[in-house]
Design an enzyme around this catalytic site. Structure first.
Site, PDB file in Angstrom:
ATOM      1  N   ASP A  34       0.872  -1.184   0.000  1.00 35.52           N
ATOM      2  CA  ASP A  34       0.000   0.000   0.000  1.00 35.52           C
ATOM      3  C   ASP A  34       0.906   1.231   0.000  1.00 35.52           C
ATOM      4  OD1 ASP A  34      -3.307   0.247   0.956  1.00 35.52           O
ATOM      5  OD2 ASP A  34      -2.099   2.061   0.851  1.00 35.52           O
ATOM      6  N   ILE A  35       0.312   2.364  -0.298  1.00 38.80           N
ATOM      7  CA  ILE A  35       1.080   3.619  -0.313  1.00 38.80           C
ATOM      8  C   ILE A  35       1.268   4.167   1.093  1.00 38.80           C
ATOM      9  CG2 ILE A  35      -0.878   5.225  -0.553  1.00 38.80           C
ATOM     10  CD1 ILE A  35       0.753   6.620  -2.791  1.00 38.80           C
ATOM     11  N   TYR A 142     -14.612   8.919 -11.755  1.00 38.49           N
ATOM     12  CA  TYR A 142     -14.474   7.532 -11.299  1.00 38.49           C
ATOM     13  C   TYR A 142     -14.997   6.578 -12.380  1.00 38.49           C
ATOM     14  CZ  TYR A 142     -15.187   3.463  -8.170  1.00 38.49           C
ATOM     15  OH  TYR A 142     -15.159   2.234  -7.580  1.00 38.49           O
ATOM     16  N   LYS A 146     -13.173   3.708 -14.616  1.00 38.35           N
ATOM     17  CA  LYS A 146     -13.579   2.300 -14.505  1.00 38.35           C
ATOM     18  C   LYS A 146     -13.867   1.703 -15.882  1.00 38.35           C
ATOM     19  CE  LYS A 146     -12.938   1.429 -10.253  1.00 38.35           C
ATOM     20  NZ  LYS A 146     -11.833   0.524  -9.911  1.00 38.35           N
TER      21      LYS A 146
END
Ligand code: NAD
Ligand code: SER
Length: 317
Positions: A34-35, A142, A146
């Site tokens: 993860d970041i 978004y 997608k």
């Protein structure tokens, strides 16, 4: 045995999927990344963990080599409300992140799971029982990322033979990690409000219908599609999956079966209301059922019982 890397492993899905994958495939065979590393100690401490920005192809390649990874669950993304607030960043993480992952997967012959969303549909999509193959003209950043992501995954499969697979998740409801800036977050928050205060102020209108799913079913979908016989997959990416469709008033009514004095009020967020209005009321998931045996276990009643039971137990002890 698969050797898996999970990106965005500390988020709502990743925090539970990583733990399940470690149970299924072995602790050391599932690398969480993860970041950030300031949440979800359970994921960080229950197996290998590395800080990684999914747009960093060099770092990703190195980890794939070191850990001999053959499968990537790519969950790192910005959700709908956050991507609408920060559209440039939404594009960068959701598209450039995915492109990086697909390129590294191509070079290293990895399979990739990538979740799409009900947010990939738009105002011109058929709203009820939306078919698998429907017009997709989303009005949000978004949604744009997608749909582009679905197409990119199809492209990498057809052009380069990368084993890309994915589902279009509805709003996901869970009791472990809070959702990270989505339009469907109300459906999680409402249970916390009910247990902690007997009240919830909802940011969507009471009659807004959306597709939803309980996390155990979402995890099952992620595992099952990656285990499916590739010969039976005609769609491969972006399978509609669903288990229930309801509006805030429906959910409040089920909560009142357990907490009779529960009250819901409304303070509408125009941005998230507009997103919800542009998404389907309910999906049709015949292709997933036929092609890889998808079948959910939870409906609204069972999920409500389980959510409230779990949160009450946590509050009590
Ligand atoms: P989340 O926001 O809870 O978690 C995303 C994780 O990605 C976070 O831990 C974040 O720190 C990490 N991240 C962000 N930018 C990153 C970067 N550049 N590099 C690496 N990690 C980064 O999201 P989630 O709910 O777990 O969703 C995971 C995926 O599932 C997303 O693609 C999302 O669009 C999709 N999805 C989720 C839902 C839902 O209701 N939760 C529904 C449909 C689809
Ligand atoms: N739950 C997600 C969101 O609201 C749907 O993809 O953003």
């Amino acid at each position: 045995m698969k050797r898996i890397l999970v990106s965005g492993a500390l988020g709502q899905i990743g925090s539970e999927l990583t733990v399940l994958l470690r149970q299924l495939y072995g602790r050391d065979n599932v690398l969480a990344t993860d970041i950030r590393d300031d949440v979800n100690r359970e994921v960080i401490e229950s197996g290998p963990f590395e800080l990684l920005d999914c747009r960093d192809g060099k770092g990703l390649s190195e980890l794939i080599g070191i850990h001999r990874i053959d499968t990537i669950y790519h969950l790192a993304a910005l959700l709908s409300a956050t991507a609408e607030q920060k559209p440039q960043m939404g594009w960068d993480i959701n598209i450039n992140g995915l492109y990086t992952v697909l390129e590294v997967a191509r070079e290293n012959r990895c399979a990739v799971f990538i979740p799409s969303s009900i947010g990939s549909f738009g105002p011109t999509t058929i709203k009820d029982h939306t078919p698998q193959d429907s017009p997709q003209r989303p009005s949000s950043m978004y949604g744009v990322t997608k749909v582009a992501g679905e197409l990119l995954c199809d492209y990498y499969y057809h052009k380069f033979g990368v084993d890309t697979r994915g589902v279009r998740y509805p709003g996901l409801i869970s009791n472990k990690t809070p959702p990270g800036g989505g339009t469907t977050d109300y459906a999680v928050d409402i249970y916390y409000g009910a247990v902690e205060k007997g009240h919830y102020t909802c940011f969507l209108k009471g009659d807004t219908y959306l597709d939803m799913m309980y996390m155990p079913d979402a995890l099952k979908a992620a595992v099952d599609i990656m285990e499916a016989d590739p010969a039976s997959l005609r769609h491969r990416n972006a399978f509609n999956v669903t288990s229930m469709s309801f509006c805030p008033e429906d959910q409040a009514a089920y909560i009142r079966k357990h907490i009779p004095n529960f009250e819901i009020s409304y303070d509408i967020d125009p941005v998230r209301q507009a997103l919800a209005n542009s998404w389907p009321n309910s999906l049709e998931d015949y292709a997933a059922r036929v092609e890889w045996g998808w079948a959910p276990d939870f409906g609204l009643e069972m999920m409500t019982e389980d959510m409230l039971g779990t949160l009450e137990k946590r509050k009590g002890g």
